[in-house]
Design a protein around this motif. Sequence first.
Motif, PDB file in Angstrom:
ATOM      1  N   PHE A  51     -22.710 -11.988  41.001  1.00  0.00           N
ATOM      2  CA  PHE A  51     -22.265 -13.367  41.356  1.00  0.00           C
ATOM      3  C   PHE A  51     -22.472 -13.643  42.888  1.00  0.00           C
ATOM      4  O   PHE A  51     -22.361 -14.861  43.267  1.00  0.00           O
ATOM      5  CB  PHE A  51     -20.679 -13.624  40.995  1.00  0.00           C
ATOM      6  N   SER A  52     -22.433 -12.677  43.686  1.00  0.00           N
ATOM      7  CA  SER A  52     -22.644 -13.163  45.060  1.00  0.00           C
ATOM      8  C   SER A  52     -23.637 -12.039  45.692  1.00  0.00           C
ATOM      9  O   SER A  52     -23.507 -10.927  45.583  1.00  0.00           O
ATOM     10  CB  SER A  52     -21.278 -13.013  45.713  1.00  0.00           C
ATOM     11  N   ASP A  53     -24.694 -12.425  46.388  1.00  0.00           N
ATOM     12  CA  ASP A  53     -25.521 -11.715  47.069  1.00  0.00           C
ATOM     13  C   ASP A  53     -24.933 -10.940  48.107  1.00  0.00           C
ATOM     14  O   ASP A  53     -25.456  -9.988  48.765  1.00  0.00           O
ATOM     15  CB  ASP A  53     -26.775 -12.604  47.469  1.00  0.00           C
ATOM     16  N   ALA A  54     -23.873 -11.663  48.725  1.00  0.00           N
ATOM     17  CA  ALA A  54     -23.365 -11.251  49.905  1.00  0.00           C
ATOM     18  C   ALA A  54     -22.350 -10.109  49.918  1.00  0.00           C
ATOM     19  O   ALA A  54     -21.982  -9.674  50.776  1.00  0.00           O
ATOM     20  CB  ALA A  54     -22.721 -12.402  51.084  1.00  0.00           C
TER      21      ALA A  54
END
Length: 133
Positions: A51-54
Amino acid sequence: MTRVDFHFNAPDRLEYGCRLVRKIHRSGARILVWCEDAVALARFDELLWTFSDADFIAHVVASDALAGETPVLLTAEAIDTPHHEVLVNLGRQTPPMFSRFDRLIEVVRSEEHTSELQSRFGISYAVFCLKKK
């Protein structure tokens, strides 16, 4: 006694759950995510990775050998866990072991009706509160 919080108007429980778990994880609390639907829980597991690359949120199923060392656990069964801080309910049923936790967060979809909510939440938690007195 377990503190019960409601997060209303979630358009999608699983996507909302990812953001919620990220926020709780950043606070340093340990989390058990409950969903009685094993297929939905597997989808949530996948979403936590993507859900989040970071963000990286370490998680395993609650029965895994690494559960004691992992901050986020996932389960579709009433299982005893090594920690009892925060329980996030992404399912449609009340987690049977919720009273073991300091805090329960119920994620409620936007389209759930008042009568559904009363039957789902009111009775289970009211009975628990009466038993604790």
